[in-house]
Design an enzyme around this catalytic site. Structure first.
Site, mmCIF file in Angstrom:
data_model
loop_
_atom_site.group_PDB
_atom_site.id
_atom_site.type_symbol
_atom_site.label_atom_id
_atom_site.label_comp_id
_atom_site.label_asym_id
_atom_site.label_seq_id
_atom_site.Cartn_x
_atom_site.Cartn_y
_atom_site.Cartn_z
ATOM 1 N N ASP A 7 1.002 -1.164 -0.059
ATOM 2 C CA ASP A 7 0.048 0.042 0.087
ATOM 3 C C ASP A 7 1.114 1.241 -0.129
ATOM 4 O O ASP A 7 2.114 1.211 0.288
ATOM 5 C CB ASP A 7 -0.803 0.032 1.305
ATOM 6 C CG ASP A 7 -1.764 1.240 1.168
ATOM 7 O OD1 ASP A 7 -2.515 1.497 0.457
ATOM 8 O OD2 ASP A 7 -1.939 1.893 2.394
ATOM 9 N N ASP A 9 0.048 5.055 0.870
ATOM 10 C CA ASP A 9 -0.189 6.033 2.033
ATOM 11 C C ASP A 9 -0.309 5.182 3.373
ATOM 12 O O ASP A 9 -0.995 4.666 3.692
ATOM 13 C CB ASP A 9 -1.454 6.921 1.661
ATOM 14 C CG ASP A 9 -1.500 7.700 0.537
ATOM 15 O OD1 ASP A 9 -0.393 8.042 0.305
ATOM 16 O OD2 ASP A 9 -2.557 7.874 -0.002
ATOM 17 N N ASP A 15 0.457 9.620 5.736
ATOM 18 C CA ASP A 15 -0.734 9.610 5.679
ATOM 19 C C ASP A 15 -1.398 11.074 5.833
ATOM 20 O O ASP A 15 -0.868 11.666 6.937
ATOM 21 C CB ASP A 15 -1.377 8.298 6.069
ATOM 22 C CG ASP A 15 -2.924 8.291 5.181
ATOM 23 O OD1 ASP A 15 -3.095 9.182 4.123
ATOM 24 O OD2 ASP A 15 -3.534 7.206 5.491
ATOM 25 N N SER A 16 -2.453 11.220 5.424
ATOM 26 C CA SER A 16 -3.081 12.684 5.895
ATOM 27 C C SER A 16 -4.565 12.280 5.867
ATOM 28 O O SER A 16 -4.787 11.884 4.696
ATOM 29 C CB SER A 16 -2.745 13.825 4.833
ATOM 30 O OG SER A 16 -3.506 15.048 5.208
ATOM 31 N N THR A 50 -2.949 0.855 -4.446
ATOM 32 C CA THR A 50 -3.289 1.953 -3.601
ATOM 33 C C THR A 50 -4.860 2.523 -3.740
ATOM 34 O O THR A 50 -4.868 2.763 -5.158
ATOM 35 C CB THR A 50 -2.296 3.164 -3.491
ATOM 36 O OG1 THR A 50 -2.597 4.079 -2.485
ATOM 37 C CG2 THR A 50 -1.938 3.694 -4.799
ATOM 38 N N GLN A 52 -7.097 5.545 -4.198
ATOM 39 C CA GLN A 52 -6.842 7.108 -4.287
ATOM 40 C C GLN A 52 -7.857 7.846 -4.604
ATOM 41 O O GLN A 52 -8.400 8.371 -5.575
ATOM 42 C CB GLN A 52 -5.587 7.232 -5.417
ATOM 43 C CG GLN A 52 -4.143 6.824 -5.147
ATOM 44 C CD GLN A 52 -3.618 7.468 -4.059
ATOM 45 O OE1 GLN A 52 -3.616 9.022 -3.780
ATOM 46 N NE2 GLN A 52 -2.921 6.561 -2.797
ATOM 47 N N ARG A 100 -11.126 -1.117 -5.935
ATOM 48 C CA ARG A 100 -11.082 -0.442 -4.529
ATOM 49 C C ARG A 100 -10.993 -1.413 -3.435
ATOM 50 O O ARG A 100 -11.824 -2.340 -3.141
ATOM 51 C CB ARG A 100 -12.220 0.555 -4.478
ATOM 52 C CG ARG A 100 -12.058 1.705 -3.267
ATOM 53 C CD ARG A 100 -13.009 2.480 -3.067
ATOM 54 N NE ARG A 100 -12.872 3.079 -1.726
ATOM 55 C CZ ARG A 100 -12.083 3.903 -1.089
ATOM 56 N NH1 ARG A 100 -11.170 4.190 -2.025
ATOM 57 N NH2 ARG A 100 -11.992 4.285 -0.062
ATOM 58 N N ASP A 126 -1.739 -0.786 5.959
ATOM 59 C CA ASP A 126 -1.805 -0.265 7.440
ATOM 60 C C ASP A 126 -3.342 -0.296 7.770
ATOM 61 O O ASP A 126 -3.459 0.103 8.975
ATOM 62 C CB ASP A 126 -1.144 1.165 7.533
ATOM 63 C CG ASP A 126 -1.869 2.081 6.598
ATOM 64 O OD1 ASP A 126 -2.300 1.620 5.398
ATOM 65 O OD2 ASP A 126 -2.117 3.454 7.269
ATOM 66 N N ARG A 129 -8.766 -2.851 5.261
ATOM 67 C CA ARG A 129 -9.223 -2.985 3.924
ATOM 68 C C ARG A 129 -7.882 -3.570 3.277
ATOM 69 O O ARG A 129 -7.988 -4.426 2.204
ATOM 70 C CB ARG A 129 -9.886 -1.631 3.285
ATOM 71 C CG ARG A 129 -8.770 -0.791 3.176
ATOM 72 C CD ARG A 129 -9.661 0.356 2.503
ATOM 73 N NE ARG A 129 -8.853 1.427 2.624
ATOM 74 C CZ ARG A 129 -8.813 2.492 3.404
ATOM 75 N NH1 ARG A 129 -10.166 2.622 4.102
ATOM 76 N NH2 ARG A 129 -8.212 3.807 3.616
#
Length: 189
Positions: A7, A9, A15-16, A50, A52, A100, A126, A129
């Site tokens: 993954d 982020d 990550d944010s 990832t 997005q 996704r 992390d 999912r």
């Protein structure tokens, strides 16, 4: 062929909650660039899968996404590594498609393109999912405690089973390259 799926982020970069929207905002987690370079130097092909959703929500555009990926690849080149492919799902969270996560679409597409099975292939994430997507694709889920990992570990402690857990991508890389990943029990339905 030796593969690792990551993954992005929360695993490779900080990550944010507001999404990483530009190359200027993209900050690698300490040790992650060097870890990927070590994987490459150890004979692994490294791929990213990832979500997005910021693309689908129009929080940033494809040019910004490409600039982030270019920054990542540039840092990796300096360290002696690379990402062999980036699979991403731009779906809006309210309209998820088969790519996704937690759906396994990105990993299954990777396996199809390479003509390989993902059985036993480490898939590092992390979030819950990420782990679900790895299991659904037949890969081996690995949790890191960076990003949302500590919360995932706390929230899903009983459901993690024999999922290997590492503090960082760098710690996972040391274990993998030294042959010290714990054995994986067969998955049960």
């Amino acid at each position: 062929m030796k593969l690792v799926i990551l993954d992005r982020d929360g695993v490779i970069n900080e990550d944010s909650p507001n999404h990483v929207r530009s190359a200027a905002e993209w900050q690698p987690i300490p040790g992650s660039i060097e870890a990927i370079a070590r994987l490459c130097q150890g004979g692994y092909r490294v791929f990213i899968a990832t979500n997005q959703s910021g693309l689908g929500q129009k929080l940033f555009d494809y040019d910004a996404f490409s600039a982030i990926n270019d920054r990542l690849q540039g840092l990796l080149a300096e360290a002696g590594g690379r990402i062999d492919g980036i699979f991403f799902a731009p779906d809006h969270p309210q309209q998820p498609g088969p790519q996704r996560k937690p759906a396994p679409g990105m990993s299954l597409e990777l396996a199809k393109r390479l003509g390989v099975s993902l059985d036993g292939v480490p898939s590092v994430g992390d979030s819950w999912r990420d782990l679900e997507a790895a299991r659904a694709a037949g890969a081996r889920p690995i949790l890191v405690r960076t990003g949302n990992g500590r919360e995932t570990e706390r929230r899903y402690a009983e459901a993690l089973g024999d999922t290997a857990i590492y503090d960082t991508l760098a710690d996972f890389t040391v274990a993998l390259l030294s042959g010290n990943l714990p054995p994986q029990r067969p998955q049960t339905a």
